[in-house]
Design an enzyme around this catalytic site. Structure first.
Site, PDB file in Angstrom:
ATOM      1  N   HIS A 147      18.825  -3.804   6.548  1.00  0.00           N
ATOM      2  CA  HIS A 147      19.440  -5.213   6.627  1.00  0.00           C
ATOM      3  C   HIS A 147      20.626  -5.210   5.655  1.00  0.00           C
ATOM      4  O   HIS A 147      21.479  -5.809   6.184  1.00  0.00           O
ATOM      5  CB  HIS A 147      18.345  -6.167   5.865  1.00  0.00           C
ATOM      6  CG  HIS A 147      18.879  -7.376   5.810  1.00  0.00           C
ATOM      7  ND1 HIS A 147      19.458  -7.911   4.294  1.00  0.00           N
ATOM      8  CD2 HIS A 147      18.940  -8.563   6.577  1.00  0.00           C
ATOM      9  CE1 HIS A 147      19.509  -9.117   4.564  1.00  0.00           C
ATOM     10  NE2 HIS A 147      19.426  -9.677   5.780  1.00  0.00           N
ATOM     11  N   HIS A 206       9.788 -10.908  11.020  1.00  0.00           N
ATOM     12  CA  HIS A 206      10.834 -10.664  10.312  1.00  0.00           C
ATOM     13  C   HIS A 206      11.070  -9.461   9.621  1.00  0.00           C
ATOM     14  O   HIS A 206      10.242  -9.087   8.525  1.00  0.00           O
ATOM     15  CB  HIS A 206      11.056 -11.715   9.338  1.00  0.00           C
ATOM     16  CG  HIS A 206      12.483 -11.960   8.749  1.00  0.00           C
ATOM     17  ND1 HIS A 206      12.589 -11.571   7.305  1.00  0.00           N
ATOM     18  CD2 HIS A 206      13.761 -12.082   9.233  1.00  0.00           C
ATOM     19  CE1 HIS A 206      14.003 -11.854   7.093  1.00  0.00           C
ATOM     20  NE2 HIS A 206      14.451 -12.156   8.164  1.00  0.00           N
ATOM     21  N   GLU A 238      11.994  -9.016  14.642  1.00  0.00           N
ATOM     22  CA  GLU A 238      13.505  -9.112  14.386  1.00  0.00           C
ATOM     23  C   GLU A 238      13.943  -7.976  13.378  1.00  0.00           C
ATOM     24  O   GLU A 238      12.992  -7.567  12.746  1.00  0.00           O
ATOM     25  CB  GLU A 238      13.664 -10.343  13.529  1.00  0.00           C
ATOM     26  CG  GLU A 238      15.381 -10.839  12.941  1.00  0.00           C
ATOM     27  CD  GLU A 238      15.472  -9.966  11.606  1.00  0.00           C
ATOM     28  OE1 GLU A 238      16.756  -9.972  11.310  1.00  0.00           O
ATOM     29  OE2 GLU A 238      14.695  -9.765  10.931  1.00  0.00           O
ATOM     30  N   ASP A 276      17.444  -5.482  11.734  1.00  0.00           N
ATOM     31  CA  ASP A 276      18.877  -5.591  11.386  1.00  0.00           C
ATOM     32  C   ASP A 276      19.532  -4.295  11.613  1.00  0.00           C
ATOM     33  O   ASP A 276      18.807  -3.111  11.627  1.00  0.00           O
ATOM     34  CB  ASP A 276      19.104  -5.913   9.957  1.00  0.00           C
ATOM     35  CG  ASP A 276      18.512  -7.132   9.507  1.00  0.00           C
ATOM     36  OD1 ASP A 276      18.859  -8.385   9.742  1.00  0.00           O
ATOM     37  OD2 ASP A 276      17.279  -7.209   8.976  1.00  0.00           O
TER      38      ASP A 276
END
Length: 93
Positions: A49, A6, A34, A36
């Site tokens: 993010h 993450h 993952e 952003d």
């Protein structure tokens, strides 16, 4: 069980940084990472993010109000790790 990193290996390294991604790919049996994405004022894709830079850098304001060269001047600090900057999608790839 599938293991996803993450925001990279963000428990130990600054999230969404090249360092966090480099460390994440060393995790055994990793399924994926993952991340952003935000768009800068000059239409560059950057990996961060929050919509604002306040939490992760010394800057203040929205990512969308910065150009890429302006964002690259901001620093992401983490204990005992080299200073990082907000990466572009190209740098991550």
């Amino acid at each position: 069980m599938k293991i996803w990193a993450h925001r990279g290996c963000s428990q130990r390294y600054p999230e969404n940084t090249l360092l966090a991604f480099e460390k994440a790919i060393t995790i055994q049996n990793l399924t994926g990472i993952e991340l952003d994405i935000q768009l800068t004022r000059d239409n560059e894709l950057v990996v961060v993010h929050d919509e604002r830079v306040d939490r992760t850098t010394e800057g203040i304001g929205f990512v969308r109000d910065y150009t890429l060269p302006q964002l690259k001047k901001l620093h992401i600090y983490a204990d005992n790790n080299p200073t990082q900057s907000i990466p572009t999608m190209d740098e991550v790839f």
